[in-house]
Design an enzyme around this catalytic site. Structure first.
Site, short mmCIF file in Angstrom:
data_model
loop_
_atom_site.label_atom_id
_atom_site.label_comp_id
_atom_site.label_asym_id
_atom_site.label_seq_id
_atom_site.Cartn_x
_atom_site.Cartn_y
_atom_site.Cartn_z
N ASP A 53 1.24 5.97 64.23
CA ASP A 53 -0.51 6.86 63.82
C ASP A 53 -0.82 5.28 64.35
O ASP A 53 -2.20 4.77 64.30
CB ASP A 53 -1.01 7.10 62.48
N SER A 54 -0.07 3.51 64.16
CA SER A 54 -0.72 2.50 64.24
C SER A 54 -0.99 2.46 65.86
O SER A 54 -1.81 2.13 66.50
CB SER A 54 0.25 1.39 64.05
N ASP A 92 4.75 9.55 63.39
CA ASP A 92 3.80 9.64 62.09
C ASP A 92 3.27 11.67 62.51
O ASP A 92 2.67 11.49 63.08
CB ASP A 92 2.92 9.05 62.05
N GLU A 124 2.72 9.79 54.89
CA GLU A 124 2.53 9.14 54.21
C GLU A 124 2.15 9.74 52.81
O GLU A 124 1.22 11.09 52.51
CB GLU A 124 1.20 8.37 54.26
N GLU A 191 5.45 0.03 52.68
CA GLU A 191 4.34 -1.30 52.78
C GLU A 191 4.47 -2.40 51.83
O GLU A 191 2.93 -1.28 51.49
CB GLU A 191 4.00 -0.76 54.29
O1 KIV Z 1 2.12 3.82 61.93
C1 KIV Z 1 2.90 3.06 61.96
O2 KIV Z 1 3.23 1.84 63.29
C2 KIV Z 1 3.34 2.50 60.49
C3 KIV Z 1 4.56 1.40 60.25
C4 KIV Z 1 3.66 0.22 60.27
C5 KIV Z 1 5.53 1.87 59.29
O3 KIV Z 1 3.44 3.70 60.41
#
Ligand code: KIV
Length: 273
Positions: A53-54, A92, A124, A191
């Site tokens: 979700d980044s 995610d 998460e 993380e």
């Molecule tokens: O969304 C993401 O890129 C992540 C990584 C930082 C593990 O959850």
């Protein structure tokens, strides 16, 4: 630079990842959000592609990961899945698609698997998501956990500093990791926590622990691809190793193109019909 290693066409599954942990072989994981990048990352031989979700930050320009929607995650995931031959694709579950409601968590996960063709989901949280983890797993969908700094809770934390430095939070994190393992998660991302704590977690559970800012004594590493390629400039935490300077490289190429167009140098006689 070539390592001389032959490309391994064996498809990565959650079982292969478990074998890697058992053998002490490190697991490589990177994010990707689109077809072209995923094709390169997969061809290079990455073990896991995370459609993180980044994407909310690096693809859409939001300040946090909270705004990205389930539909947008499915769009990114299906683009990635079309590109891959070998990697395991983990997606995610975005903020708002699972919190506090295990039925919704299952519905969101089924949508991701059905509409994108991905292989697993990531969520998460610790004890508060166990019911959802079990419900998703009961549908045969593999789940990866994510503890430590969990960006979907940034407004609760108030800051992106290292998590679990104090004993109470560290103990809670170890408890959560064991509970996620017991509920059936196939791996956990840790993380931004102290390296010693991450090492202890990796030794305390039998499933693979993938670190980001969690030191080298875990079972694998993950980075956001835009960060490690140097496309993002403003983000430079201590744990980030940059393998390229694509911001400067791309900008330089665009400048050259603009100059060539303005000067009439492009296209030349060989570049026309
Ligand atoms: O969304 C993401 O890129 C992540 C990584 C930082 C593990 O959850």
């Amino acid at each position: 630079m070539s390592t001389g290693k032959k490309y391994n066409p064996k498809r990565i599954t959650t079982h292969v990842l478990q074998e890697m942990k058992n053998k002490g072989e490190k697991i490589s994981m990177l994010t990707a959000y689109d077809y072209s990048m995923a094709k390169i990352v997969d061809a290079a031989g990455i073990d896991i592609i995370l459609v993180g979700d980044s994407a909310s930050n690096v693809m859409a320009g939001h300040e946090t990961t909270l705004p990205i929607t389930l539909d947008q995650m499915i769009y990114h995931a299906s683009s990635v899945v079309r590109a891959i031959n070998r990697s395991l694709v983990v997606v995610d579950l975005p903020f708002g698609a699972y919190q506090g409601n295990s039925k919704e968590a299952l519905t969101s996960s089924i949508r991701i698997m059905k509409e994108s063709g991905a292989h697993a989901v990531k969520m998460e949280g610790g004890s508060e998501i166990l019911e959802s983890v079990e419900r998703i797993l009961s549908a045969g969908i593999p789940v990866m956990g994510h503890l430590g700094l969990t960006p979907q809770s940034i407004y609760k934390f108030g800051t992106y500093v290292v998590r679990a430095k104090e004993e109470e939070e560290a103990n809670m994190l170890i408890k959560d990791a064991k509970a996620l393992e017991k509920s059936g998660c196939f791996a956990i991302v840790l993380e931004k926590i102290p390296a010693k704590l991450a090492e202890l977690v990796a030794k305390s559970v039998s499933i693979p622990i993938i670190g980001i800012g969690a030191g080298g004594k875990v079972d694998g590493q993950v980075l956001v691809i835009h960060d490690m390629l140097g496309i993002t400039q403003e983000f430079s935490p201590r744990f980030l190793r940059r393998y390229n300077d694509l911001y400067d490289s791309i900008k330089g190429s665009v400048l050259n193109y603009i100059n060539d167009v303005k000067s009439g140098d492009f296209p030349n006689e060989k570049e026309q019909y």
